[in-house]
Design a protein around this motif. Structure first.
Motif, PDB file in Angstrom:
ATOM      1  N   ALA A  18       0.813  -1.219   0.000  1.00  0.00           N
ATOM      2  CA  ALA A  18       0.000   0.000   0.000  1.00  0.00           C
ATOM      3  C   ALA A  18       0.845   1.267   0.000  1.00  0.00           C
ATOM      4  O   ALA A  18       0.352   2.328  -0.387  1.00  0.00           O
ATOM      5  CB  ALA A  18      -0.939   0.000   1.206  1.00  0.00           C
ATOM      6  N   THR A  19       2.095   1.176   0.426  1.00  0.00           N
ATOM      7  CA  THR A  19       2.924   2.382   0.555  1.00  0.00           C
ATOM      8  C   THR A  19       4.108   2.434  -0.400  1.00  0.00           C
ATOM      9  O   THR A  19       4.753   3.476  -0.499  1.00  0.00           O
ATOM     10  CB  THR A  19       3.472   2.501   1.995  1.00  0.00           C
ATOM     11  N   GLN A  20       4.419   1.366  -1.094  1.00  0.00           N
ATOM     12  CA  GLN A  20       5.657   1.357  -1.874  1.00  0.00           C
ATOM     13  C   GLN A  20       5.657   2.341  -3.036  1.00  0.00           C
ATOM     14  O   GLN A  20       6.716   2.753  -3.492  1.00  0.00           O
ATOM     15  CB  GLN A  20       6.005  -0.049  -2.338  1.00  0.00           C
ATOM     16  N   ALA A  21       4.500   2.767  -3.509  1.00  0.00           N
ATOM     17  CA  ALA A  21       4.464   3.797  -4.547  1.00  0.00           C
ATOM     18  C   ALA A  21       4.442   5.195  -3.932  1.00  0.00           C
ATOM     19  O   ALA A  21       4.423   6.188  -4.634  1.00  0.00           O
ATOM     20  CB  ALA A  21       3.254   3.596  -5.455  1.00  0.00           C
ATOM     21  N   GLY A  22       4.460   5.269  -2.602  1.00  0.00           N
ATOM     22  CA  GLY A  22       4.463   6.546  -1.901  1.00  0.00           C
ATOM     23  C   GLY A  22       3.318   6.628  -0.916  1.00  0.00           C
ATOM     24  O   GLY A  22       2.285   5.975  -1.078  1.00  0.00           O
ATOM     25  N   LEU A  23       3.541   7.396   0.126  1.00  0.00           N
ATOM     26  CA  LEU A  23       2.474   7.630   1.098  1.00  0.00           C
ATOM     27  C   LEU A  23       1.480   8.622   0.511  1.00  0.00           C
ATOM     28  O   LEU A  23       1.866   9.519  -0.232  1.00  0.00           O
ATOM     29  CB  LEU A  23       3.056   8.203   2.395  1.00  0.00           C
ATOM     30  N   PRO A  24       0.213   8.485   0.865  1.00  0.00           N
ATOM     31  CA  PRO A  24      -0.762   9.463   0.374  1.00  0.00           C
ATOM     32  C   PRO A  24      -0.455  10.847   0.951  1.00  0.00           C
ATOM     33  O   PRO A  24      -0.091  10.972   2.114  1.00  0.00           O
ATOM     34  CB  PRO A  24      -2.105   8.926   0.876  1.00  0.00           C
ATOM     35  N   LEU A  25      -0.588  11.856   0.133  1.00  0.00           N
ATOM     36  CA  LEU A  25      -0.310  13.232   0.561  1.00  0.00           C
ATOM     37  C   LEU A  25      -1.583  13.832   1.162  1.00  0.00           C
ATOM     38  O   LEU A  25      -2.262  14.653   0.547  1.00  0.00           O
ATOM     39  CB  LEU A  25       0.217  14.061  -0.603  1.00  0.00           C
ATOM     40  N   VAL A  26      -1.888  13.381   2.360  1.00  0.00           N
ATOM     41  CA  VAL A  26      -3.075  13.806   3.103  1.00  0.00           C
ATOM     42  C   VAL A  26      -2.652  14.093   4.536  1.00  0.00           C
ATOM     43  O   VAL A  26      -1.565  13.674   4.967  1.00  0.00           O
ATOM     44  CB  VAL A  26      -4.174  12.713   3.063  1.00  0.00           C
TER      45      VAL A  26
ATOM     46  N   THR B 288      -5.053   6.722   6.423  1.00  0.00           N
ATOM     47  CA  THR B 288      -5.488   6.378   5.066  1.00  0.00           C
ATOM     48  C   THR B 288      -4.989   4.992   4.683  1.00  0.00           C
ATOM     49  O   THR B 288      -5.740   4.170   4.165  1.00  0.00           O
ATOM     50  CB  THR B 288      -5.001   7.445   4.068  1.00  0.00           C
ATOM     51  N   VAL B 289      -3.711   4.722   4.948  1.00  0.00           N
ATOM     52  CA  VAL B 289      -3.164   3.390   4.673  1.00  0.00           C
ATOM     53  C   VAL B 289      -3.863   2.358   5.548  1.00  0.00           C
ATOM     54  O   VAL B 289      -4.208   1.265   5.085  1.00  0.00           O
ATOM     55  CB  VAL B 289      -1.626   3.362   4.903  1.00  0.00           C
ATOM     56  N   GLY B 290      -4.102   2.699   6.797  1.00  0.00           N
ATOM     57  CA  GLY B 290      -4.780   1.778   7.709  1.00  0.00           C
ATOM     58  C   GLY B 290      -6.144   1.370   7.203  1.00  0.00           C
ATOM     59  O   GLY B 290      -6.508   0.184   7.265  1.00  0.00           O
ATOM     60  N   ARG B 291      -6.910   2.326   6.692  1.00  0.00           N
ATOM     61  CA  ARG B 291      -8.237   1.987   6.153  1.00  0.00           C
ATOM     62  C   ARG B 291      -8.111   1.023   4.977  1.00  0.00           C
ATOM     63  O   ARG B 291      -8.935   0.134   4.807  1.00  0.00           O
ATOM     64  CB  ARG B 291      -8.989   3.254   5.758  1.00  0.00           C
ATOM     65  N   GLU B 292      -7.059   1.175   4.183  1.00  0.00           N
ATOM     66  CA  GLU B 292      -6.851   0.285   3.035  1.00  0.00           C
ATOM     67  C   GLU B 292      -6.527  -1.142   3.468  1.00  0.00           C
ATOM     68  O   GLU B 292      -6.914  -2.096   2.804  1.00  0.00           O
ATOM     69  CB  GLU B 292      -5.724   0.841   2.151  1.00  0.00           C
ATOM     70  N   VAL B 293      -5.809  -1.294   4.591  1.00  0.00           N
ATOM     71  CA  VAL B 293      -5.368  -2.636   5.014  1.00  0.00           C
ATOM     72  C   VAL B 293      -6.121  -3.162   6.232  1.00  0.00           C
ATOM     73  O   VAL B 293      -5.823  -4.247   6.718  1.00  0.00           O
ATOM     74  CB  VAL B 293      -3.839  -2.673   5.273  1.00  0.00           C
ATOM     75  N   GLY B 294      -7.106  -2.394   6.735  1.00  0.00           N
ATOM     76  CA  GLY B 294      -7.926  -2.869   7.836  1.00  0.00           C
ATOM     77  C   GLY B 294      -7.349  -2.660   9.226  1.00  0.00           C
ATOM     78  O   GLY B 294      -7.630  -3.435  10.141  1.00  0.00           O
ATOM     79  N   LEU B 295      -6.551  -1.605   9.404  1.00  0.00           N
ATOM     80  CA  LEU B 295      -5.971  -1.266  10.709  1.00  0.00           C
ATOM     81  C   LEU B 295      -6.226   0.199  11.007  1.00  0.00           C
ATOM     82  O   LEU B 295      -6.594   0.968  10.125  1.00  0.00           O
ATOM     83  CB  LEU B 295      -4.450  -1.501  10.694  1.00  0.00           C
ATOM     84  N   ASP B 296      -5.958   0.587  12.250  1.00  0.00           N
ATOM     85  CA  ASP B 296      -5.994   2.020  12.527  1.00  0.00           C
ATOM     86  C   ASP B 296      -4.612   2.612  12.233  1.00  0.00           C
ATOM     87  O   ASP B 296      -3.622   1.885  12.102  1.00  0.00           O
ATOM     88  CB  ASP B 296      -6.479   2.325  13.950  1.00  0.00           C
TER      89      ASP B 296
END
Length: 189
Positions: free
Chosen positions: A39-47, A53-61
């Motif tokens: 989820a992060t290897q192309a870069g962290l979301p700029l938010v 945001t990454v947590g919601r994608e992978v089911g974590l906080d």
């Protein structure tokens, strides 16, 4: 932001954290860590809350994502989390890799000093390939012009002093790569 991984170096094998899978792949990643890396290897979301945001994608906080990222970094699976600027878009059109022939007895100390100089974005030791390539210390410099890079190189030359026998500046002509190694997504069974 970029996440740079080192999947060829497995993580330290330790007891799995509560609630995680005990199965780890060849890189030392359990299924959740692997999902975070993917989820992060192309870069962290700029938010404002990239971890959430990454947590919601992978089911974590977000706090759990951050804790796992820190654990992967401590174990060597993730080398670093850093901004990867496009120097050309920022106006730094003269990008020079300076290569230095530095006395091997002084290179560790001088390498640390050079790496700390403002304007040096990368600094590392590389093996010589004699007789054609005597250079063992590399330092990347960025400038708005070649003259600016040459002034920066003069500062490095002064810092290296008598330990430096020769140097060159190799200017970039194009961007070849701006990403780290990527993990392949697994086929769904």
């Amino acid at each position: 932001m970029s996440v740079s991984t080192c999947p060829s170096r497995p993580a330290t094998q330790s007891a799995p954290a509560a609630g995680t899978s005990a199965e780890r792949d060849a890189q030392g990643l359990d299924a959740i860590d692997r999902a975070i890396v993917l989820a992060t290897q192309a870069g962290l979301p700029l938010v404002p809350d990239p971890w959430g945001t990454v947590g919601r994608e992978v089911g974590l906080d977000g706090a759990e994502v951050l804790a796992r990222m820190r654990a992967m970094q401590a174990s060597g699976v993730i080398r670093r989390v850093a901004a990867v600027p496009n120097h050309y878009r920022l106006g730094y059109v003269a990008n020079g890799m300076t290569v230095w022939d530095v006395d091997d007895a002084e290179i560790e100390r001088l390498g640390r000093e050079v790496a700390a100089i403002e304007g040096v974005s990368h600094c590392y030791r590389r093996p010589r390939h004699l007789p054609h390539w005597p250079y063992n210390l590399f330092a990347m410099l960025h400038g708005h012009s070649r003259e600016e890079v040459e002034r920066q190189a003069a500062v490095l030359r002064e810092r290296l002093g008598e330990a430096c026998r020769d140097h060159r500046i190799l200017y970039s002509t194009r961007i070849l790569k701006k990403t780290g190694l990527r993990l392949a997504r697994r086929a769904q069974a």
